[in-house]
Design an enzyme around this catalytic site. Structure first.
Site, PDB file in Angstrom:
ATOM      1  N   SER A  55       0.786  -1.188  -0.035  1.00  0.00           N
ATOM      2  CA  SER A  55      -0.197  -0.081  -0.003  1.00  0.00           C
ATOM      3  C   SER A  55       0.987   1.299   0.073  1.00  0.00           C
ATOM      4  O   SER A  55       1.558   1.426  -0.915  1.00  0.00           O
ATOM      5  CB  SER A  55      -0.978  -0.064   1.101  1.00  0.00           C
TER       6      SER A  55
ATOM      7  N   ASP B 101      -3.730   6.281  -3.047  1.00  0.00           N
ATOM      8  CA  ASP B 101      -2.495   5.732  -2.461  1.00  0.00           C
ATOM      9  C   ASP B 101      -1.953   4.516  -3.187  1.00  0.00           C
ATOM     10  O   ASP B 101      -1.973   4.405  -4.556  1.00  0.00           O
ATOM     11  CB  ASP B 101      -3.111   5.045  -1.206  1.00  0.00           C
TER      12      ASP B 101
ATOM     13  N   ASP C 244      -6.293   1.625  -3.845  1.00  0.00           N
ATOM     14  CA  ASP C 244      -7.651   1.225  -3.260  1.00  0.00           C
ATOM     15  C   ASP C 244      -8.532   2.286  -2.523  1.00  0.00           C
ATOM     16  O   ASP C 244      -9.550   2.290  -2.140  1.00  0.00           O
ATOM     17  CB  ASP C 244      -7.652  -0.163  -2.463  1.00  0.00           C
TER      18      ASP C 244
ATOM     19  N   ASP D 261      -1.672   1.391  -3.684  1.00  0.00           N
ATOM     20  CA  ASP D 261      -2.112   0.149  -4.451  1.00  0.00           C
ATOM     21  C   ASP D 261      -3.686   0.743  -4.968  1.00  0.00           C
ATOM     22  O   ASP D 261      -4.414  -0.211  -5.417  1.00  0.00           O
ATOM     23  CB  ASP D 261      -2.292  -0.784  -3.486  1.00  0.00           C
TER      24      ASP D 261
END
Length: 453
Positions: A99, A243, A247, A245
């Site tokens: 992340s 962010d 999501d 990743d």
């Protein structure tokens, strides 16, 4: 390697420094354990842009295939694109990402078929136990023939699925600045936004897991400074920040001012309730008072839950909720297998803004009703003692209620606050809200004085 899995197996995922805490041989064991625990004949795997991600992902695939499991690799993807593949193919999935953590970190987010979460109590504990039992000796063999490893691109299908859930065909043209933070938003945004009436101004779309421009964590104010400046310079209608990743999605208005995720939760909830009258909406206990208010005003049923995606997804499944939102800019949709997708939330914001003539600041004002502190972290020597001191200070006060659904929440007529201990660090996290700024500041400072002694 001698693995200290207690350091890398978290409540919801696997995360640690590569290669110090975990490496490709360990990833291979995790792949075998994931195959064993899910009992699946086939799985799907994706990864982000970190330098270590392709190798770790392929090692995991080898571990699963060695036990006879067929593996579909979708390659570079956002976490919600992996959830799409898990849902659309009805297969367990694994996403390799850390992340917003620094470049030296990597991790695995895992789910069962249909994007159902795998956490400590839903399979992750079993996976850890298996890997620990195999460390040093290797994964057990299998009588089954090795599974296949094939590649499949899902980006176009993912984008089409999202565009099918939000109608942007008749909205007015919008100028939108997107800061991908060198993360996976740079991979997904061009395809999802293709053909929409949007003038896209891209920032940091180059995939680079070393994050050369800023951390890919838009909830930290210093990481959206560039976006705020660019929105003002461009005279854009809004800005979006994803962010690492991709999501989570964070929104700034036409002035470059941050829009609280609670306001986005309330806005999206009102739109989902227009499609699904009387539906249930999940919100965690530190979202704004405005969220349950807006849900009720639009004929819905708000349900309050603990912080954390496993609790949100569990309640979504249990109640049949149409939508869920968190203060951290995670947004969950029944139409997306109860999984979180910042991209779908972003499309809702674009549709709402483009469907009327006013600016975003005016649109969100009706959903942003109270003064909030944001999350304030304090390092403490004894979390339990500090929480007990806060309880003693407020217990028995007239018109004040206390509950311990998640940490300690203290509520009065004009204000509330929540203090939660971190699971991984010696921290207490404070969130406070009130009907006006002076009251919020007073409550915030009173509680911080107790926390910090």
């Amino acid at each position: 390697m001698a693995a200290d899995l207690s350091q890398i197996v978290k409540a919801y995922d696997i995360r640690g420094v590569v290669p110090d805490q975990w490496d490709e041989p360990l990833a291979e064991l995790f792949g075998a354990a994931f195959a064993r625990v899910t009992g699946a004949d086939a799985i799907v795997i994706g990864h982000d842009m970190r330098p270590s991600s392709p190798g770790l992902s392929r090692a995991f695939a080898r571990g699963a295939a060695a036990l006879g499991v067929d593996v579909t690799e979708i390659g570079l993807c956002s976490t919600d694109q992996l959830y799409y593949a898990s849902g659309a193919f009805d297969l367990p999935g694994a996403m390799f990402t850390a992340s917003h953590n620094p470049a030296r970190y990597n991790g695995i987010k895992m789910c069962r078929a249909g994007a159902a979460p795998v956490g400590q109590d839903t399979g992750l504990g079993e996976i850890r136990a298996l890997v620990e039992s195999w460390t040093g000796s290797g994964a057990p063999g299998s009588d089954a023939a090795p599974g296949t490893i094939t590649r499949r691109d899902t980006l176009e299908d993912y984008a089409a699925h999202l565009r099918g859930l939000v109608d942007l065909t008749s909205v007015r043209p919008l100028k939108v600045v997107v800061d991908a933070g060198n993360g996976m938003g740079g991979h997904t945004v061009p395809t999802v936004f293709a053909g929409l009436p949007l003038d896209l101004v891209p920032m940091y779309f180059e995939l680079d897991g070393t994050f050369p421009n800023h951390e890919a964590n838009p909830l930290d104010a210093k990481n959206i400074v560039d976006l705020q400046k660019r929105v003002r310079e461009e005279g854009a209608d809004l800005g979006l920040a994803f962010d690492g990743d991709a999501d989570r999605c964070f929104v700034v208005d036409e002035h470059g001012d941050p829009v609280p995720p609670s306001a986005i939760t309330a806005l999206v909830a009102s739109r989902e309730l227009a499609k699904h009258p009387g539906g249930t909406v999940i919100h965690n206990l530190i979202t704004s008072w405005s969220v349950p208010e807006v849900v009720r005003e639009n004929g819905g049923k708000p349900v309050r839950t603990r912080v954390g995606h496993s609790f949100i997804k569990e309640q979504m499944a249990k109640t049949g909720a149409i939508f869920g939102g968190e203060h951290s800019a995670h947004y969950y949709f029944r139409d997306f297998w109860n999984a979180d997708t910042g991209m779908l939330a972003a499309l809702h914001v674009l549709a709402a803004l483009g469907g009327q003539d006013g600016p975003l600041s005016g649109l969100v004002a009706q959903y942003d009703r109270y003064a909030g502190s944001g999350e304030i972290n304090s390092t403490v020597d004894d979390q339990t003692a500090r929480l007990a001191a806060i309880r003693t200070a407020y217990e028995g006060s007239e018109g004040v209620t206390l509950d311990e659904l998640d940490g300690l929440t203290v509520t009065a007529a004009d204000w509330w606050f929540n203090v939660r201990p971190s699971n991984t660090e010696p921290l207490l996290r404070l969130n406070a809200e009130a009907r006006d700024e002076p009251t919020m500041a007073k409550v915030r400072d009173e509680v911080l004085e107790i926390i910090r002694g």
